[in-house]
Write an enzyme that holds these catalytic residues in place. Structure first.
Site, PDB file in Angstrom:
ATOM      1  N   TYR A   1     -25.034  -0.741  21.744  1.00  0.00           N
ATOM      2  CA  TYR A   1     -24.996  -0.785  20.446  1.00  0.00           C
ATOM      3  C   TYR A   1     -26.048   0.143  19.961  1.00  0.00           C
ATOM      4  O   TYR A   1     -26.275   1.220  20.346  1.00  0.00           O
ATOM      5  CB  TYR A   1     -24.648  -2.111  19.815  1.00  0.00           C
ATOM      6  CG  TYR A   1     -24.157  -2.062  18.373  1.00  0.00           C
ATOM      7  CD1 TYR A   1     -22.689  -1.564  18.213  1.00  0.00           C
ATOM      8  CD2 TYR A   1     -24.681  -2.559  17.176  1.00  0.00           C
ATOM      9  CE1 TYR A   1     -22.111  -1.320  17.200  1.00  0.00           C
ATOM     10  CE2 TYR A   1     -24.230  -2.363  15.913  1.00  0.00           C
ATOM     11  CZ  TYR A   1     -22.738  -1.714  15.871  1.00  0.00           C
ATOM     12  OH  TYR A   1     -22.334  -1.760  14.700  1.00  0.00           O
TER      13      TYR A   1
ATOM     14  N   LYS B   1       2.825 -10.824  28.922  1.00  0.00           N
ATOM     15  CA  LYS B   1       2.976  -9.228  29.294  1.00  0.00           C
ATOM     16  C   LYS B   1       1.822  -8.672  29.491  1.00  0.00           C
ATOM     17  O   LYS B   1       1.691  -7.950  30.744  1.00  0.00           O
ATOM     18  CB  LYS B   1       3.673  -8.578  28.387  1.00  0.00           C
ATOM     19  CG  LYS B   1       4.337  -7.026  28.712  1.00  0.00           C
ATOM     20  CD  LYS B   1       5.444  -7.348  29.367  1.00  0.00           C
ATOM     21  CE  LYS B   1       6.383  -5.891  29.757  1.00  0.00           C
ATOM     22  NZ  LYS B   1       7.744  -6.073  29.972  1.00  0.00           N
TER      23      LYS B   1
END
Length: 763
Positions: free
Chosen positions: A40, A95
Site C-alpha cells: 500500500y 460458478k
C-alpha cells in the site's frame, strides 16, 4: 436422503464454518512493515503511475488478467426463475468456485439490482475496468440476447453469456461426434429442438454453423411447434419458425434424426423415440430430470446415441467442459472478445479430444476398462485432466488467428506446461476418488457407529452413494443418534454383543481360533473376543459379510492395529505392513510413508514400503516418482540412517530397474526440479515431478504429514494401511467427518481393486 435432510445439509454447507463459498486470499507477502509499505502506501504509487502512463500496464501490475466477473440480475436463476439478485448469489459463488477449481481463474461474483436492459448494461460497463473477462449468468430471455450483444460490442474484454453458449458449445461437440458415429451427414440430419429459451436458440445457431440446414430444424416451445403463421413471435423464435405442417412435438419427431431437449422432464415417450429414424441421436438435457430417462431410452432403441445433463449416465453434456477453459484461453492471450471462431474452436477441440486415446487415469476415475470413442463416449468426461491443456490452447489460437488477441503466445510448449501446473488441486483428487467409489459401491462396516461423528460420516457415505454402510455398536444408541441427525434411511445395524449375533459370533470365533490356536489363543478366548467390535468387524470382512472396514476413531492407533494384525492376512510377498498418507497439496498430491506403523524400518523394509507406496499411487492413475528422503544427499553422510536408505535404493535399482526412485536425498532437492538438476544431474528423478516421499523412520514421516496438514492446510487421506489382503483402514484418533468420508471412499476403491486382481487371477 429426505428433502428436509437435503435442505438442512445444503444450508449448513453454505453457512458453516463461515458464510459463502469463496474468499479473497493475498498473493504477496504481508508479514512486515516493509511488505505493507510496498503493498500500500507509499509503494503502491509506483504501479499506479505506470498504469496511468499506459492502461495496458494494469495487466502487468494487478490481478485483472486472471479475474473474471460472474454477473447476474437474478431474473432466471437455475430452475428457480426470477428470484432476485440477493437470492442468486449462492449460484454465482458456485460458478466462481468452478472457475477456480477447473481453470485456476479468480472470480468476483456481482449481483446487480437492475432489470432494465439499459441500466444493467451501463452498470456492467462502469465496473468492467476491474476485470479481464465477464461471464453473464442467469439473465432471462429475451433481455439476455440484447445485453450480451451490446456488451460484446461496447467492451474490449471477453464477454460470454454461459447459459446460451456453454450448452451450445458442449452439445455441438457431442452432436458432431454423434453424427459421425451414426454415419450421417450434418447437412442432411433432421433436428427437433424442444425449448426456445436462450440456450436453445444459441445451440441451434451453433448447429447451423456446423453444417445443419435451417430448413431441417423444427423448434418447439410449451405451445407446440413454432410455426411461421403463429402470432406474436419474438425475433429469436421467428428465426427458427417452420412452414411445415406440424403442430405437436410428437408429430415433429416422426422420422427425425436428432432430438435436442432443453425444456422439462419426462415429455418424450418411448412411442416418440420409436417414430424417429435409424440410429437416432437424443440429447435429453433437462436437469435433473431429462426429457426421457436414460434407461428407458436405451431400452426402447438399441441403436440410440443418448446424452443427458446427468453425471450418472454416459455422455454428460456439462457446461463445466467449456466455460472455465474458454475463459482460460481468452485471458491468456488478452482476447478483446469471445467470438464465433473461438466458440467453434472449443467445439472442435472437445470433439477431437473424445477421439483420442483416453489416459488410464480417466479410465480409473470412471471405473472403465477402456473408454473408447463410440456411442457411449461421444464427449470427454468432466474429470479428464487433459481438458486444461487441450482446450485453452485451441481457444488462444483461434483468438490469435481471428485478430482479437493482444498478447499472442509464441512458446506453445511452455504454455502447455503452465496450464498443467495450474491443475494441481487437492480437491480435484477427492472428487476423483469419490467418483470412482460411486461407480461400483461396496459394503463398508463402520466399527464405531455409536459415536456421533462416525455416524455422520456413515450417513454421508450412504447418501452420496459411495458405499452400502453397515453400522456396528449399541443399537439403541445408534437409533437415537440417527434420529438426532435426521438419518432416516434403513441401513444394517449390528451389535456384536447381542444374542441375535451369537451364532455368527461363535462361527467367527471358531475360524479365528483355528488360525491362532498355536499362537496362545484358546477357543473360549476366541469366542469372547468376537464380542469386541474390531474383532467382529475384521471377521466380517474376512468371511465376506462386508467388503471393507473403517475403524479407529475412538481408540489409540496401536490398540486398533493389533487385532487387525492378528486377523487380516498380508498380501503375497509382503512381510510387514506399512502406512501411507495421501497429502493433497497446492502443488499436487504427495504420498508420504511410513507415517504410522514402522518405527525404524530396515533397508529391506524401506524398499518394500517404497514399492507398496508406489503401487498405491498407481491406484490413482499416477506414475510414481519416488524420493527416499534423508538429511543427506547421495552419500554425503556415512550415518547408519543414510546407509540403509542407499541400500534400499540400490536394491530397487538392481531388481526393479524400471522403477523411478532415487536417494538418499534431502526434501528440498526432491521437490525442487531446478535445484536437483543443477546439483545432481545424474539422479533418476531429474525431469520427473516427485509425488512419493519415503521417510527413514516413523518420527520424520509422522511429523511431516501433520505439519503439512496443520501449517499448510493440506488435506490428508490416511493413514492408509498398505500390505493387507483385505480393505481394512484405520483412522487417526478423533478424525474429522470429512476425513472419515474420504477414507471410506478410499476403502471402496481399495475393495474394487482387490476384487479386480482376484478375478484376474482366477481367469
Amino acid at each position: 436422503m429426505s428433502d428436509s435432510r437435503k435442505r438442512h445439509e445444503a444450508l449448513v454447507y453454505h453457512a458453516k464454518p463461515k458464510p459463502g463459498k469463496i474468499e479473497v486470499i493475498p498473493t504477496k507477502k504481508y508479514a512486515t512493515q516493509h511488505d505493507l509499505a510496498l503493498a500500500y502506501s507509499p509503494g503502491v504509487a509506483e504501479p499506479c503511475l505506470e498504469i496511468a502512463k499506459d492502461k495496458n500496464n494494469v495487466y502487468k501490475y494487478t490481478s485483472k488478467g486472471n479475474l473474471v466477473a460472474v454477473i447476474t440480475n437474478g431474473t432466471a436463476v437455475l430452475g428457480l426463475g426470477d428470484i432476485g439478485p440477493e437470492a442468486s448469489k449462492p449460484v454465482m459463488e458456485g460458478k466462481g468456485l468452478l472457475f477456480k477449481i477447473f481453470a485456476d481463474i479468480d472470480v468476483f461474483d456481482i449481483e446487480v439490482d437492475a432489470t432494465d436492459v439499459e441500466q444493467f448494461i451501463s452498470t456492467v460497463k462502469a465496473i468492467a475496468p476491474t476485470f479481464g473477462g465477464i461471464n453473464l449468468e442467469d439473465i432471462k430471455a429475451p433481455e439476455a440476447f440484447e445485453i450480451e450483444r451490446r456488451l460484446k460490442e461496447e467492451l474490449d474484454i471477453p464477454v460470454m453469456h454461459d447459459d446460451q453458449h456453454g450448452t451450445a458449445i458442449i452439445s455441438a461437440a457431442a452432436l458432431k461426434n454423434a453424427v459421425d458415429i451414426s454415419n450421417k451427414k450434418m447437412s442432411e440430419i433432421k433436428i427437433v429442438v424442444n425449448g426456445a429459451g436462450a440456450a436453445a436458440i444459441s445451440c441451434t445457431r451453433l448447429y447451423l454453423k456446423l453444417g445443419v440446414k435451417r430448413e431441417n430444424v423444427v423448434m418447439c416451445d410449451s405451445k407446440g411447434v413454432i410455426r411461421k403463421d403463429r402470432d406474436n413471435l419474438s425475433s429469436q423464435k421467428a428465426e427458427f419458425a417452420t412452414s411445415r405442417d406440424l403442430e405437436t412435438l410428437e408429430e415433429a419427431m416422426q422420422n427425425s434424426d436428432v432430438f435436442i431437449g432443453l425444456s422439462t422432464g419426462n415429455i418424450v415417450t418411448p412411442k416418440m423415440l420409436l417414430s424417429m429414424g435409424k440410429n437416432p441421436i437424443v440429447f435429453a438435457m433437462a436437469n435433473p430430470v431429462p426429457e426421457i430417462e436414460y434407461d428407458v431410452a436405451v431400452a426402447t432403441r438399441e441403436d440410440i446415441i443418448m446424452a443427458t445433463g446427468r453425471s450418472d449416465h454416459p455422455n454428460q453434456v456439462n457446461n463445466v467442459l467449456g466455460f472455465p477453459f474458454i475463459f482460460r484461453g481468452a485471458l491468456d492471450v488478452r482476447a478483446t472478445k469471445i467470438n464465433e471462431e473461438m466458440k467453434m474452436a472449443a467445439v472442435h477441440a472437445l470433439a477431437d479430444l473424445a477421439k483420442k486415446s483416453v489416459p488410464e487415469q480417466v479410465n480409473i476415475v470412471y471405473d472403465e476398462v477402456s473408454l473408447t470413442y463410440g456411442k457411449e463416449y461421444i464427449i470427454p468426461k468432466p474429470f479428464d485432466p487433459r481438458l486444461i491443456y487441450e482446450i485453452p490452447p485451441a481457444i488462444a489460437k483461434a483468438a490469435m488467428d481471428s485478430g482479437v488477441a493482444l498478447e499472442p503466445i509464441s512458446d506453445w510448449n511452455r504454455y502447455t506446461e503452465e496450464l498443467m501446473e495450474r491443475s494441481g488441486s487437492g480437491s480435484k483428487e477427492i472428487r476423483l476418488l469419490h467418483n470412482r467409489a460411486k461407480s461400483n459401491p461396496k459394503r463398508i462396516v463402520f466399527a464405531e457407529a455409536d459415536h456421533l461423528d462416525v455416524l455422520k460420516a456413515a450417513q454421508r457415505v450412504h447418501e452420496e452413494k459411495l458405499g452400502s454402510v453397515i453400522l456396528l455398536g449399541r443399537k439403541e444408541v445408534i437409533l437415537a443418534l440417527k434420529e438426532e441427525i435426521g438419518f432416516t434411511d434403513n441401513v444394517t445395524i449390528i451389535d456384536p454383543k447381542t444374542d441375535e449375533e451369537k451364532e455368527r459370533r461363535h462361527h467367527f470365533g471358531k475360524v479365528y481360533w483355528e488360525n491362532r490356536q498355536r499362537k496362545g489363543r484358546t477357543y473360549s478366548e476366541a469366542k469372547k473376543l468376537m464380542r469386541e467390535r474390531n474383532y467382529f468387524a475384521a471377521m466380517m470382512v474376512n468371511e465376506g459379510h462386508a467388503d471393507a472396514l473403517i475403524t479407529g476413531y475412538s481408540r489409540p492407533y496401536p490398540t486398533v492395529v493389533k487385532p487387525m494384525l492378528e486377523l487380516i492376512e498380508k498380501d503375497k510377498d509382503v512381510t510387514r505392513i506399512a502406512a501411507c498418507n495421501l497429502m493433497l497439496t497446492k502443488q499436487g498430491p504427495l504420498f508420504l510413508a511410513d507415517t504410522t506403523i514402522n518405527e525404524n524400518p530396515s533397508a529391506k523394509d524401506l524398499a518394500k514400503i517404497a514399492q507398496m507406496t508406489g503401487n498405491f499411487a498407481s491406484m490413482f492413475g499416477m506414475k510414481p516418482n519416488i524420493a527416499m528422503l534423508s538429511f543427506s544427499n547421495f552419500g554425503s553422510s556415512s550415518s547408519e540412517t543414510s546407509k540403509k536408505i542407499r541400500e534400499a535404493v540400490a536394491y530397487i535399482h538392481r531388481y526393479f530397474p524400471n522403477t523411478v526412485i532415487d536417494g538418499e536425498i534431502q526434501a528440498d532437492f526432491a521437490l525442487n526440479p531446478e535445484m536437483l538438476a543443477k546439483e545432481f544431474p545424474f539422479s533418476k528423478l531429474n525431469g520427473k515431478k516427485v509425488n512419493v516421499l519415503i521417510f527413514p523412520n516413523l518420527e520424520s514421516a509422522n511429523i511431516t504429514y501433520k505439519l503439512l496438514k496443520q501449517v499448510q492446510g493440506a488435506e490428508s487421506i490416511g493413514p492408509v494401511i498398505l500390505g493387507f489382503n483385505k480393505p481394512v483402514h484405520i483412522l487417526q484418533l478423533g478424525a474429522s467427518v470429512d476425513e472419515m468420508v474420504n477414507m471410506a471412499a478410499l476403502a471402496v476403491v481399495d475393495a474394487q481393486q482387490k476384487e479386480k486382481r482376484k478375478k484376474g487371477k482366477k481367469q
